[in-house]
Design a protein around this motif. Structure first.
Motif, PDB file in Angstrom:
ATOM      1  N   GLY A   1       2.511   0.687  16.848  1.00  0.00           N
ATOM      2  CA  GLY A   1       1.801   1.659  17.671  1.00  0.00           C
ATOM      3  C   GLY A   1       0.810   2.478  16.869  1.00  0.00           C
ATOM      4  O   GLY A   1      -0.311   2.734  17.321  1.00  0.00           O
ATOM      5  N   ARG A   2       1.213   2.849  15.649  1.00  0.00           N
ATOM      6  CA  ARG A   2       0.339   3.673  14.810  1.00  0.00           C
ATOM      7  C   ARG A   2      -0.942   2.903  14.451  1.00  0.00           C
ATOM      8  O   ARG A   2      -2.048   3.433  14.567  1.00  0.00           O
ATOM      9  N   SER A   3      -0.791   1.641  14.029  1.00  0.00           N
ATOM     10  CA  SER A   3      -1.966   0.825  13.671  1.00  0.00           C
ATOM     11  C   SER A   3      -2.889   0.668  14.876  1.00  0.00           C
ATOM     12  O   SER A   3      -4.112   0.751  14.750  1.00  0.00           O
TER      13      SER A   3
ATOM     14  N   ASP B   1      -2.164   7.353   0.457  1.00  0.00           N
ATOM     15  CA  ASP B   1      -1.678   8.659   0.000  1.00  0.00           C
ATOM     16  C   ASP B   1      -2.196   9.733   0.948  1.00  0.00           C
ATOM     17  O   ASP B   1      -2.780  10.729   0.531  1.00  0.00           O
ATOM     18  N   GLY B   2      -2.035   9.487   2.239  1.00  0.00           N
ATOM     19  CA  GLY B   2      -2.525  10.429   3.239  1.00  0.00           C
ATOM     20  C   GLY B   2      -3.978  10.179   3.556  1.00  0.00           C
ATOM     21  O   GLY B   2      -4.757   9.742   2.702  1.00  0.00           O
ATOM     22  N   GLY B   3      -4.348  10.391   4.817  1.00  0.00           N
ATOM     23  CA  GLY B   3      -5.753  10.283   5.219  1.00  0.00           C
ATOM     24  C   GLY B   3      -6.288   8.862   5.206  1.00  0.00           C
ATOM     25  O   GLY B   3      -7.475   8.655   4.947  1.00  0.00           O
ATOM     26  N   THR B   4      -5.437   7.895   5.546  1.00  0.00           N
ATOM     27  CA  THR B   4      -5.971   6.526   5.547  1.00  0.00           C
ATOM     28  C   THR B   4      -6.931   6.311   6.711  1.00  0.00           C
ATOM     29  O   THR B   4      -7.882   5.556   6.603  1.00  0.00           O
ATOM     30  N   ARG B   5      -6.693   6.982   7.853  1.00  0.00           N
ATOM     31  CA  ARG B   5      -7.600   6.780   8.993  1.00  0.00           C
ATOM     32  C   ARG B   5      -8.953   7.443   8.727  1.00  0.00           C
ATOM     33  O   ARG B   5      -9.997   6.911   9.105  1.00  0.00           O
ATOM     34  N   THR B   6      -8.930   8.590   8.056  1.00  0.00           N
ATOM     35  CA  THR B   6     -10.200   9.274   7.778  1.00  0.00           C
ATOM     36  C   THR B   6     -10.980   8.495   6.720  1.00  0.00           C
ATOM     37  O   THR B   6     -12.200   8.385   6.795  1.00  0.00           O
TER      38      THR B   6
ATOM     39  N   SER C   1       0.821  -1.220   0.000  1.00  0.00           N
ATOM     40  CA  SER C   1       0.000   0.000   0.000  1.00  0.00           C
ATOM     41  C   SER C   1       0.850   1.264   0.000  1.00  0.00           C
ATOM     42  O   SER C   1       0.351   2.357  -0.224  1.00  0.00           O
ATOM     43  N   THR C   2       2.145   1.101   0.296  1.00  0.00           N
ATOM     44  CA  THR C   2       3.038   2.252   0.387  1.00  0.00           C
ATOM     45  C   THR C   2       4.126   2.141  -0.683  1.00  0.00           C
ATOM     46  O   THR C   2       4.318   1.068  -1.263  1.00  0.00           O
ATOM     47  N   LEU C   3       4.844   3.225  -0.915  1.00  0.00           N
ATOM     48  CA  LEU C   3       5.853   3.242  -1.990  1.00  0.00           C
ATOM     49  C   LEU C   3       6.974   2.237  -1.727  1.00  0.00           C
ATOM     50  O   LEU C   3       7.481   1.614  -2.655  1.00  0.00           O
TER      51      LEU C   3
ATOM     52  N   CYS D   1      -3.384  15.357   1.125  1.00  0.00           N
ATOM     53  CA  CYS D   1      -2.788  14.163   0.519  1.00  0.00           C
ATOM     54  C   CYS D   1      -1.408  13.978   1.155  1.00  0.00           C
ATOM     55  O   CYS D   1      -0.981  14.814   1.966  1.00  0.00           O
ATOM     56  N   TYR D   2      -0.698  12.922   0.804  1.00  0.00           N
ATOM     57  CA  TYR D   2       0.551  12.597   1.494  1.00  0.00           C
ATOM     58  C   TYR D   2       1.573  13.737   1.442  1.00  0.00           C
ATOM     59  O   TYR D   2       2.159  14.087   2.469  1.00  0.00           O
ATOM     60  N   THR D   3       1.778  14.329   0.270  1.00  0.00           N
ATOM     61  CA  THR D   3       2.813  15.379   0.167  1.00  0.00           C
ATOM     62  C   THR D   3       2.425  16.590   1.026  1.00  0.00           C
ATOM     63  O   THR D   3       3.290  17.236   1.614  1.00  0.00           O
TER      64      THR D   3
HETATM   65  N1  UDP Z   1       2.625   6.371   5.484  1.00  0.00           N
HETATM   66  C1  UDP Z   1       3.464   5.440   4.893  1.00  0.00           C
HETATM   67  N2  UDP Z   1       3.942   4.414   5.662  1.00  0.00           N
HETATM   68  C2  UDP Z   1       3.638   4.279   6.978  1.00  0.00           C
HETATM   69  C3  UDP Z   1       2.790   5.222   7.568  1.00  0.00           C
HETATM   70  C4  UDP Z   1       2.302   6.250   6.802  1.00  0.00           C
HETATM   71  O1  UDP Z   1       3.742   5.539   3.706  1.00  0.00           O
HETATM   72  O2  UDP Z   1       4.114   3.330   7.610  1.00  0.00           O
HETATM   73  C5  UDP Z   1       2.099   7.473   4.661  1.00  0.00           C
HETATM   74  C6  UDP Z   1       0.741   7.121   4.079  1.00  0.00           C
HETATM   75  O3  UDP Z   1       0.587   7.717   2.798  1.00  0.00           O
HETATM   76  C7  UDP Z   1      -0.189   7.745   5.060  1.00  0.00           C
HETATM   77  C8  UDP Z   1       0.568   9.041   5.360  1.00  0.00           C
HETATM   78  O4  UDP Z   1       1.912   8.625   5.453  1.00  0.00           O
HETATM   79  O5  UDP Z   1      -1.474   7.956   4.531  1.00  0.00           O
HETATM   80  C9  UDP Z   1       0.150   9.774   6.596  1.00  0.00           C
HETATM   81  O6  UDP Z   1       0.253   8.931   7.698  1.00  0.00           O
HETATM   82  P1  UDP Z   1      -0.447   9.254   9.073  1.00  0.00           P
HETATM   83  O7  UDP Z   1       0.217   8.427  10.111  1.00  0.00           O
HETATM   84  O8  UDP Z   1      -0.566  10.708   9.266  1.00  0.00           O
HETATM   85  O9  UDP Z   1      -1.923   8.631   8.907  1.00  0.00           O
HETATM   86  P2  UDP Z   1      -3.085   8.885   7.860  1.00  0.00           P
HETATM   87  O10 UDP Z   1      -2.961  10.293   7.327  1.00  0.00           O
HETATM   88  O11 UDP Z   1      -2.913   7.861   6.791  1.00  0.00           O
HETATM   89  O12 UDP Z   1      -4.348   8.680   8.634  1.00  0.00           O
END
Ligand code: UDP
Length: 248
Positions: A96-98, A133-138, A80-82, A187-189
Motif C-alpha cells: 500500500g505504501r509503495s 534514511d527518511g524522505g525517500t518519496r521527496t 535499501s533498509t537495515l 532523516c529516519y530517526t
Molecule cells: N522505512 C523502512 N522500511 C519500510 C518503510 C520505510 O525502513 O518498509 C524507513 C525508510 O528509512 C523511510 C522511512 O522509514 O525513508 C520513512 O518512511 P515513510 O513511509 O515516512 O516514507 P519516506 O519518508 O521515505 O518518504
C-alpha cells in the motif's frame, strides 16, 4: 525577569532546523534510460530513470484524449533498509505504501509537464530506492524531475519534440515537529520521533502540488502548520536551485 528561551534541541547530524541534508545528483546513471539520475540526499539515495514509449494508454485512445501521458513506479530495493525488505513480486502484490508513493510521484510529475505538448507518448518514471534514511518519496520526486528534464532534452535533441513540454520546476521536501521544534528535511530517526510529519510538493512558482500532513498521536495548530509550510518553502527553493544546477 523573563525566563530564557529554550534552546532548540540539536539534530543528530548537527544541522540547523532549517537546513536540508547535502544533496547531489549523478546524472546519466542508467545509460539506456532516456534520462536518469541518482539523487543522493543525506543517506537517502534513489535511482530515478525515465523512459519514453511512442504510444499512449488504451483508455486515452478510447476516450479520444489528446496528448501524452506520464506514469510512475516506486520501489525500495531489498537491501535499501537495515533489515531486508522482500520485493513486492515475492508477495504477489504491491504494498500500500509503495502504491501511494508512486501515485504521488506521478501526480507531481504530471504537474511539471504540459501533456499536450508531449505528443502521443507515454513517459514512464521509475524510482528505485537504493538506500533509505527518511524522505525517500521527496528524494524520488526531486530526482524524478531532473531525470524527466534530461529525457525531454534528449527528445528535443533527437528532433522528436519541437518544444519542451516542461512548464515548471517541481521539488518535494519533508518537514515535521520533533521534540517541539519545527524541522526541515527529516532523516529516519527524526521521522520516527516526529509528532507531526509533512511532505510538501511545490513548483517553481511557489504553488503547492500536494501537502501530506499528519499528526502521529499528536495534533497541530494552525500556527504550527504555517511555520511548517514556511520552512518547507525555504527547502523547496534550495532544491529547485540544486536541480537547475544539476541540469546545467
Ligand atoms: N522505512 C523502512 N522500511 C519500510 C518503510 C520505510 O525502513 O518498509 C524507513 C525508510 O528509512 C523511510 C522511512 O522509514 O525513508 C520513512 O518512511 P515513510 O513511509 O515516512 O516514507 P519516506 O519518508 O521515505 O518518504
Amino acid at each position: 525577569m523573563s525566563s530564557p528561551t529554550p534552546a532548540t534541541p540539536a539534530r543528530a547530524d548537527g544541522r540547523a532546523p532549517d537546513q536540508i541534508r547535502p544533496l547531489r545528483f549523478q546524472n546519466h546513471i542508467a545509460p539506456y534510460a532516456t534520462g536518469s539520475t541518482l539523487v543522493e540526499w543525506g543517506h537517502t539515495r534513489v535511482i530515478c530513470g525515465v523512459t519514453v514509449e511512442e504510444s499512449v494508454p488504451r483508455w486515452m485512445k478510447e476516450q479520444k484524449v489528446e496528448g501524452g501521458w506520464l506514469t510512475a513506479e516506486y520501489s525500495m530495493l531489498p537491501y535499501s533498509t537495515l533489515t531486508r525488505k522482500p520485493r513486492d513480486i515475492s508477495k504477489g502484490k504491491l504494498d500500500g505504501r509503495s502504491s501511494e508513493i508512486q501515485r504521488l510521484i506521478g501526480r507531481s510529475m504530471r504537474a511539471a509537464v504540459d501533456l499536450n505538448k508531449l505528443g502521443a507518448r507515454t513517459i514512464c518514471v521509475d524510482c528505485d530506492v537504493l538506500q533509505a534514511d527518511g524522505g525517500t518519496r521527496t528524494a524520488a520526486i526531486t530526482g524524478a524531475f531532473v531525470a524527466l528534464s534530461l529525457a525531454m532534452q534528449k527528445l528535443i535533441a533527437a528532433g522528436k519534440l519541437k518544444e519542451n513540454p516542461i512548464t515548471h520546476g517541481v521539488a518535494a521536501v519533508s518537514v515535521g515537529i520533533v521534540g517541539g521544534a519545527a524541522l526541515l528535511d527529516l532523516c529516519y530517526t527524526e521521522d520516527v520521533a516526529a509528532a507531526v510529519d509533512m511532505n510538501l510538493v511545490m513548483n517553481a512558482d511557489g504553488e503547492f502540488i500536494e501537502v501530506q500532513g499528519t499528526g502521529e498521536e499528536a495534533t497541530f495548530t494552525e500556527a504550527q502548520l504555517a511555520a511548517l509550510l514556511a520552512l518547507g518553502k525555504v527547502g523547496i527553493k534550495q532544491l529547485l536551485a540544486a536541480q537547475k544546477q544539476a541540469l546545467g
